[in-house]
Design a protein around this motif. Structure first.
Motif, PDB file in Angstrom:
ATOM      1  N   ILE A  61      58.121  42.482  17.968  1.00 34.17           N
ATOM      2  CA  ILE A  61      59.191  42.805  17.016  1.00 34.17           C
ATOM      3  C   ILE A  61      60.096  41.602  16.804  1.00 34.17           C
ATOM      4  O   ILE A  61      60.495  41.289  15.676  1.00 34.17           O
ATOM      5  CB  ILE A  61      59.998  44.017  17.516  1.00 34.17           C
ATOM      6  CG1 ILE A  61      59.134  45.281  17.484  1.00 34.17           C
ATOM      7  CG2 ILE A  61      61.255  44.221  16.674  1.00 34.17           C
ATOM      8  CD1 ILE A  61      59.795  46.495  18.099  1.00 34.17           C
ATOM      9  N   ALA A  62      60.421  40.905  17.904  1.00 30.77           N
ATOM     10  CA  ALA A  62      61.297  39.730  17.815  1.00 30.77           C
ATOM     11  C   ALA A  62      60.657  38.631  16.962  1.00 30.77           C
ATOM     12  O   ALA A  62      61.338  37.952  16.184  1.00 30.77           O
ATOM     13  CB  ALA A  62      61.613  39.206  19.209  1.00 30.77           C
ATOM     14  N   LYS A  63      59.363  38.441  17.093  1.00 29.86           N
ATOM     15  CA  LYS A  63      58.668  37.420  16.301  1.00 29.86           C
ATOM     16  C   LYS A  63      58.662  37.792  14.815  1.00 29.86           C
ATOM     17  O   LYS A  63      58.846  36.938  13.944  1.00 29.86           O
ATOM     18  CB  LYS A  63      57.239  37.236  16.810  1.00 29.86           C
ATOM     19  CG  LYS A  63      57.160  36.583  18.174  1.00 29.86           C
ATOM     20  CD  LYS A  63      55.714  36.495  18.663  1.00 29.86           C
ATOM     21  CE  LYS A  63      55.649  35.853  20.044  1.00 29.86           C
ATOM     22  NZ  LYS A  63      54.256  35.805  20.576  1.00 29.86           N
ATOM     23  N   LEU A 110      57.622  48.184  14.077  1.00 26.31           N
ATOM     24  CA  LEU A 110      58.538  49.211  14.585  1.00 26.31           C
ATOM     25  C   LEU A 110      57.837  50.565  14.695  1.00 26.31           C
ATOM     26  O   LEU A 110      58.168  51.374  15.570  1.00 26.31           O
ATOM     27  CB  LEU A 110      59.752  49.343  13.654  1.00 26.31           C
ATOM     28  CG  LEU A 110      60.693  48.134  13.531  1.00 26.31           C
ATOM     29  CD1 LEU A 110      61.821  48.454  12.552  1.00 26.31           C
ATOM     30  CD2 LEU A 110      61.269  47.730  14.871  1.00 26.31           C
ATOM     31  N   HIS A 111      56.878  50.796  13.805  1.00 33.45           N
ATOM     32  CA  HIS A 111      56.200  52.094  13.748  1.00 33.45           C
ATOM     33  C   HIS A 111      55.300  52.331  14.958  1.00 33.45           C
ATOM     34  O   HIS A 111      55.102  53.475  15.383  1.00 33.45           O
ATOM     35  CB  HIS A 111      55.366  52.161  12.459  1.00 33.45           C
ATOM     36  CG  HIS A 111      54.552  53.414  12.338  1.00 33.45           C
ATOM     37  ND1 HIS A 111      55.122  54.643  12.058  1.00 33.45           N
ATOM     38  CD2 HIS A 111      53.209  53.638  12.469  1.00 33.45           C
ATOM     39  CE1 HIS A 111      54.171  55.562  12.021  1.00 33.45           C
ATOM     40  NE2 HIS A 111      53.013  54.977  12.267  1.00 33.45           N
ATOM     41  N   GLN A 112      54.775  51.258  15.528  1.00 33.93           N
ATOM     42  CA  GLN A 112      53.812  51.382  16.624  1.00 33.93           C
ATOM     43  C   GLN A 112      54.556  51.472  17.966  1.00 33.93           C
ATOM     44  O   GLN A 112      54.943  50.468  18.548  1.00 33.93           O
ATOM     45  CB  GLN A 112      52.857  50.185  16.612  1.00 33.93           C
ATOM     46  CG  GLN A 112      52.076  50.072  15.313  1.00 33.93           C
ATOM     47  CD  GLN A 112      51.411  48.720  15.145  1.00 33.93           C
ATOM     48  OE1 GLN A 112      51.548  47.841  15.995  1.00 33.93           O
ATOM     49  NE2 GLN A 112      50.686  48.532  14.060  1.00 33.93           N
ATOM     50  N   PHE A 130      62.692  54.017  16.340  1.00 36.40           N
ATOM     51  CA  PHE A 130      63.128  53.159  15.240  1.00 36.40           C
ATOM     52  C   PHE A 130      62.923  53.842  13.890  1.00 36.40           C
ATOM     53  O   PHE A 130      62.024  54.670  13.739  1.00 36.40           O
ATOM     54  CB  PHE A 130      62.358  51.838  15.255  1.00 36.40           C
ATOM     55  CG  PHE A 130      62.774  50.895  16.353  1.00 36.40           C
ATOM     56  CD1 PHE A 130      63.981  50.211  16.276  1.00 36.40           C
ATOM     57  CD2 PHE A 130      61.953  50.687  17.455  1.00 36.40           C
ATOM     58  CE1 PHE A 130      64.359  49.337  17.292  1.00 36.40           C
ATOM     59  CE2 PHE A 130      62.329  49.812  18.466  1.00 36.40           C
ATOM     60  CZ  PHE A 130      63.529  49.134  18.375  1.00 36.40           C
ATOM     61  N   TYR A 131      63.751  53.439  12.928  1.00 38.38           N
ATOM     62  CA  TYR A 131      63.547  53.857  11.540  1.00 38.38           C
ATOM     63  C   TYR A 131      62.397  53.017  10.985  1.00 38.38           C
ATOM     64  O   TYR A 131      62.595  51.912  10.503  1.00 38.38           O
ATOM     65  CB  TYR A 131      64.805  53.634  10.705  1.00 38.38           C
ATOM     66  CG  TYR A 131      65.999  54.452  11.135  1.00 38.38           C
ATOM     67  CD1 TYR A 131      65.845  55.646  11.833  1.00 38.38           C
ATOM     68  CD2 TYR A 131      67.289  54.042  10.845  1.00 38.38           C
ATOM     69  CE1 TYR A 131      66.931  56.393  12.226  1.00 38.38           C
ATOM     70  CE2 TYR A 131      68.391  54.784  11.230  1.00 38.38           C
ATOM     71  CZ  TYR A 131      68.212  55.958  11.925  1.00 38.38           C
ATOM     72  OH  TYR A 131      69.304  56.690  12.316  1.00 38.38           O
ATOM     73  N   ASP A 132      61.193  53.539  11.065  1.00 38.03           N
ATOM     74  CA  ASP A 132      60.022  52.749  10.681  1.00 38.03           C
ATOM     75  C   ASP A 132      59.559  53.030   9.252  1.00 38.03           C
ATOM     76  O   ASP A 132      58.530  52.532   8.819  1.00 38.03           O
ATOM     77  CB  ASP A 132      58.862  53.007  11.654  1.00 38.03           C
ATOM     78  CG  ASP A 132      58.586  54.498  11.838  1.00 38.03           C
ATOM     79  OD1 ASP A 132      58.921  55.274  10.930  1.00 38.03           O
ATOM     80  OD2 ASP A 132      58.048  54.875  12.886  1.00 38.03           O
ATOM     81  N   GLU A 133      60.305  53.835   8.523  1.00 42.99           N
ATOM     82  CA  GLU A 133      59.968  54.121   7.131  1.00 42.99           C
ATOM     83  C   GLU A 133      61.152  53.750   6.241  1.00 42.99           C
ATOM     84  O   GLU A 133      62.307  53.872   6.647  1.00 42.99           O
ATOM     85  CB  GLU A 133      59.641  55.606   6.945  1.00 42.99           C
ATOM     86  CG  GLU A 133      58.394  56.069   7.696  1.00 42.99           C
ATOM     87  CD  GLU A 133      57.125  55.445   7.152  1.00 42.99           C
ATOM     88  OE1 GLU A 133      57.106  55.015   5.988  1.00 42.99           O
ATOM     89  OE2 GLU A 133      56.132  55.384   7.917  1.00 42.99           O
TER      90      GLU A 133
END
Length: 217
Positions: free
Chosen positions: A94-96, A76-78, A50-53
């Motif tokens: 993530i959904a929550k 997303l980063h984890q 994922f694009y976590d930044e």
């Protein structure tokens, strides 16, 4: 008597042979299932990127005050490890986090174009969460949705950047005053029925209406 013993002994051998054959089939099926699950896990692990930044200045600044967006991107980063169950738990988290984005938008970004992008992002995340929890996980579809989520997130961030840049454009001199005048004029327009134009009335009616008469409220 001996014939009965031979028959019983033969039957026991046959049953043992059948059980052994069933066990071998079961072991083969288990091995095949384990290999399939391993491939699914490896594909999802490889595609879970994922694009976590933040990809632009607007998003980087906004997550300082937009706590929900910051928590979503941290989620997303984890990246999960070791088991498909860990990916399923991460998908739940993530959904929550994505579900609350549309209820806490800062004023600058509280615009229809931002809300629509968030709604699309929510839809993609929920689809991914649904697929990864199926008994027979379609790993290719999960990986495909990860890519689509990245695209939607990038589009959302670009839209935020546009709104941020627009907010930096200085207001021309007198523009605020003109807006206030227009607003005051609109408020001053009465909501009651308007007096008819005498020139549009029949002659007999015009003779009755005197424009100098006091208006009855």
């Amino acid at each position: 008597m001996s014939n009965k013993l031979v028959y019983i002994f033969s039957l026991l051998i046959l049953m043992a042979s059948c059980n052994q054959e069933n066990n071998q089939k079961r072991l083969a099926e288990n091995a095949k299932d384990a290999k399939k699950k391993k491939i699914i896990f490896e594909n999802i692990q490889k595609g879970w990127d994922f694009y976590d930044e933040p990809i632009n200045e607007a998003t980087e600044e906004s997550i300082k005050t937009w706590n929900e967006l910051r928590l979503f991107m941290q989620e997303l980063h984890q990246k999960p490890k070791k088991t498909i169950g860990a990916f399923q738990q991460k998908s739940d988290a993530i959904a929550k986090k994505v579900m609350v984005l549309n209820t806490s938008i800062p004023e600058l970004f509280n615009k229809p174009q931002i809300k629509s992008r968030i709604q699309v992002l929510i839809t993609k995340v929920r689809l991914m969460d649904m697929y990864i929890h199926l008994d027979n996980i379609p790993d290719k579809k999960v990986v495909e949705l990860v890519g689509e989520i990245n695209k939607e997130l990038a589009t959302l961030q670009r839209q935020m950047d546009i709104l941020t840049e627009k907010s930096k454009i200085p207001v021309e001199e007198g523009e605020d005053e003109m807006r206030r005048m227009l607003l005051d004029t609109a408020r001053a327009i009465p909501n009651g029925p308007m007096m008819p134009n005498p020139s549009m009335l029949p002659a007999s009616t015009r003779a009755v209406i005197n424009p100098n008469d006091a208006r009855v409220e």
